[in-house]
Design a protein around this motif. Structure first.
Motif, mmCIF file in Angstrom:
data_model
loop_
_atom_site.group_PDB
_atom_site.id
_atom_site.type_symbol
_atom_site.label_atom_id
_atom_site.label_comp_id
_atom_site.label_asym_id
_atom_site.label_seq_id
_atom_site.Cartn_x
_atom_site.Cartn_y
_atom_site.Cartn_z
ATOM 1 N N PRO A 111 0.767 -1.276 -0.129
ATOM 2 C CA PRO A 111 0.016 0.063 -0.045
ATOM 3 C C PRO A 111 0.870 1.293 0.036
ATOM 4 C CG PRO A 111 -0.827 -1.612 1.584
ATOM 5 C CD PRO A 111 0.496 -2.016 1.113
ATOM 6 N N ARG A 112 0.548 2.242 -0.776
ATOM 7 C CA ARG A 112 1.460 3.383 -1.042
ATOM 8 C C ARG A 112 1.675 4.071 0.495
ATOM 9 N NH1 ARG A 112 -0.500 6.440 -6.618
ATOM 10 N NH2 ARG A 112 -0.596 4.519 -7.654
ATOM 11 N N ASN A 113 0.657 4.039 1.352
ATOM 12 C CA ASN A 113 0.822 4.668 2.583
ATOM 13 C C ASN A 113 1.678 4.235 3.609
ATOM 14 O OD1 ASN A 113 -0.925 2.800 3.197
ATOM 15 N ND2 ASN A 113 -2.378 4.554 4.116
ATOM 16 N N ARG A 114 2.252 2.799 3.162
ATOM 17 C CA ARG A 114 2.913 2.118 4.058
ATOM 18 C C ARG A 114 4.406 1.842 3.523
ATOM 19 N NH1 ARG A 114 -0.061 3.507 7.209
ATOM 20 N NH2 ARG A 114 -1.442 2.356 8.207
ATOM 21 N N PHE A 160 7.075 11.989 -4.414
ATOM 22 C CA PHE A 160 7.949 12.569 -3.386
ATOM 23 C C PHE A 160 6.853 12.840 -2.314
ATOM 24 C CE2 PHE A 160 9.734 16.272 -1.247
ATOM 25 C CZ PHE A 160 10.928 15.513 -0.958
ATOM 26 N N GLY A 161 5.648 13.579 -2.741
ATOM 27 C CA GLY A 161 4.622 14.074 -1.633
ATOM 28 C C GLY A 161 4.085 12.697 -0.911
ATOM 29 N N GLN A 162 3.775 11.499 -1.437
ATOM 30 C CA GLN A 162 3.450 10.488 -0.729
ATOM 31 C C GLN A 162 4.457 9.872 0.234
ATOM 32 O OE1 GLN A 162 0.205 8.665 -1.229
ATOM 33 N NE2 GLN A 162 1.126 8.052 0.955
ATOM 34 N N LEU A 163 5.722 10.057 -0.248
ATOM 35 C CA LEU A 163 6.561 9.532 0.743
ATOM 36 C C LEU A 163 6.998 10.408 2.129
ATOM 37 C CD1 LEU A 163 8.774 8.208 -2.272
ATOM 38 C CD2 LEU A 163 7.917 6.714 -0.244
ATOM 39 N N ASN A 192 2.702 5.003 -11.217
ATOM 40 C CA ASN A 192 1.961 5.793 -12.393
ATOM 41 C C ASN A 192 1.752 7.099 -11.899
ATOM 42 O OD1 ASN A 192 1.308 6.105 -15.002
ATOM 43 N ND2 ASN A 192 -0.839 4.744 -14.707
ATOM 44 N N CYS A 193 2.329 7.931 -11.293
ATOM 45 C CA CYS A 193 2.046 9.353 -10.837
ATOM 46 C C CYS A 193 3.178 10.100 -11.270
ATOM 47 C CB CYS A 193 1.595 9.499 -9.605
ATOM 48 S SG CYS A 193 3.027 9.040 -8.052
ATOM 49 N N SER A 194 3.101 11.367 -11.058
ATOM 50 C CA SER A 194 4.387 12.100 -11.327
ATOM 51 C C SER A 194 5.158 12.274 -10.173
ATOM 52 C CB SER A 194 3.788 13.964 -11.384
ATOM 53 O OG SER A 194 3.384 14.110 -10.017
ATOM 54 N N GLU A 195 6.380 12.682 -10.340
ATOM 55 C CA GLU A 195 7.525 12.525 -9.490
ATOM 56 C C GLU A 195 7.215 13.373 -8.211
ATOM 57 O OE1 GLU A 195 11.697 13.000 -10.970
ATOM 58 O OE2 GLU A 195 11.076 11.737 -12.609
ATOM 59 N N GLN A 233 17.317 9.487 -3.198
ATOM 60 C CA GLN A 233 16.614 10.358 -4.073
ATOM 61 C C GLN A 233 16.395 9.856 -5.453
ATOM 62 O OE1 GLN A 233 19.013 14.051 -4.141
ATOM 63 N NE2 GLN A 233 19.048 13.993 -1.933
ATOM 64 N N LYS A 234 17.432 8.975 -5.958
ATOM 65 C CA LYS A 234 17.125 8.282 -7.274
ATOM 66 C C LYS A 234 15.964 7.525 -7.390
ATOM 67 C CE LYS A 234 22.014 8.425 -7.704
ATOM 68 N NZ LYS A 234 22.991 7.712 -7.229
ATOM 69 N N LEU A 235 15.176 7.058 -6.192
ATOM 70 C CA LEU A 235 14.181 6.117 -6.312
ATOM 71 C C LEU A 235 12.913 6.968 -6.469
ATOM 72 C CD1 LEU A 235 14.868 4.057 -2.901
ATOM 73 C CD2 LEU A 235 15.333 3.419 -5.372
ATOM 74 N N ILE A 236 12.796 8.173 -6.589
ATOM 75 C CA ILE A 236 11.687 9.061 -6.837
ATOM 76 C C ILE A 236 11.208 8.836 -8.136
ATOM 77 C CG2 ILE A 236 10.524 11.432 -6.817
ATOM 78 C CD1 ILE A 236 11.272 10.517 -3.822
#
Ligand code: MN
Length: 246
Positions: free
Chosen positions: A184-187, A228-231, A221-224, A210-213
């Motif tokens: 899940p993205r939030n985990r 970054f915002g999610q992480l 399938n979203c913008s960088e 940083q290179k993982l963004i």
């Protein structure tokens, strides 16, 4: 962020810390033995974004089991515990019973206090780790570092509300990418497992996350910017858990 890094084991830990300070990298600095905790914590005294975790690595648990006494003496000094866990791979299978004894002791000790965040090793032992977490880690927040279990084990970990820290070395394999896709993205948190983990011949450093963004922007399938915002949100959320969860 680098949520699983062995700062004390780099050839020049001070350089790693200075660079992290300059880059603003948040680091979970894990240790492999209780004895290493005070010195490793001291290394980061001037770095507000670094947290030091108290650990006993399963690969050396058999040699260092006597340090569990030290673990108890220091466990109230930090919200973070790691690297802990189990290793069922061939080289360490002979010490599995002692590993299990140490891991159970640590989980029980964390539960007695409550609200700890744990960075957990589960190589070739995901089912055994999850079984222990299910019964012994009700108030702790488990982060499975470099998870490499089966799809079934992954689903079980997700249903136990585990977090996952994922690094460049894990994302080099198709299996690692498939796991990252299903978490899940939030985990999800980022890690390097440096200096143990390498990319090719190059040892990984905290700023390499940083290179993982761009990779997560593809996986999700979203913008960088959104990746970054999610992480960033996840990082704030786990920090909040460490402070306030009981
Ligand atoms: Mn590690």
């Amino acid at each position: 962020m680098d949520f699983h890094c062995h700062i004390d084991l780099y050839s020049n830990p001070k350089d790693v810390i200075e660079r992290a300070k300059k880059e603003g990298t948040y680091i979970l600095s894990v240790t492999t033995t209780p004895k290493a905790f005070p010195g490793t914590k001291r290394l980061a005294h001037s770095a507000p974004r670094i947290r030091t975790a108290l650990g006993l690595h399963p690969q050396i648990a058999a040699d260092r089991i006597s340090e569990l006494k030290l673990f108890d003496l220091m466990v109230r000094e930090t919200d973070y515990v790691g690297e802990v866990g189990l290793d069922g791979s061939r080289e360490y299978r002979s010490s599995f019973e002692i590993q299990l004894q140490a891991f159970r002791y640590i989980l029980d000790s964390c539960e007695a206090i409550g609200g700890k965040v744990l960075s957990i090793h589960s190589r070739s032992a995901a089912t055994a780790v999850l079984e222990e977490l299910e019964t012994r880690a009700k108030s702790s927040t488990p982060i499975l570092h470099w998870f490499s279990g089966t799809q079934k084990e992954l689903q079980r970990a997700i249903s136990l509300d585990c977090w996952f820290s994922v690094g460049p070395a894990m994302l080099r394999s198709e299996k690692g990418i498939q796991i990252a896709r299903k978490v899940p993205r939030n985990r999800l948190l980022l890690e390097t497992d440096g200096p143990f983990a390498k990319l090719g011949k190059k040892v990984l450093f905290p700023e390499d996350t940083q290179k993982l963004i761009p990779q997560f922007s593809q996986i999700w399938n979203c913008s960088e910017a959104d990746a970054f915002g999610q992480l960033s949100l996840n990082l704030r959320s786990i920090g909040h858990i460490a402070k306030y969860r009981v």
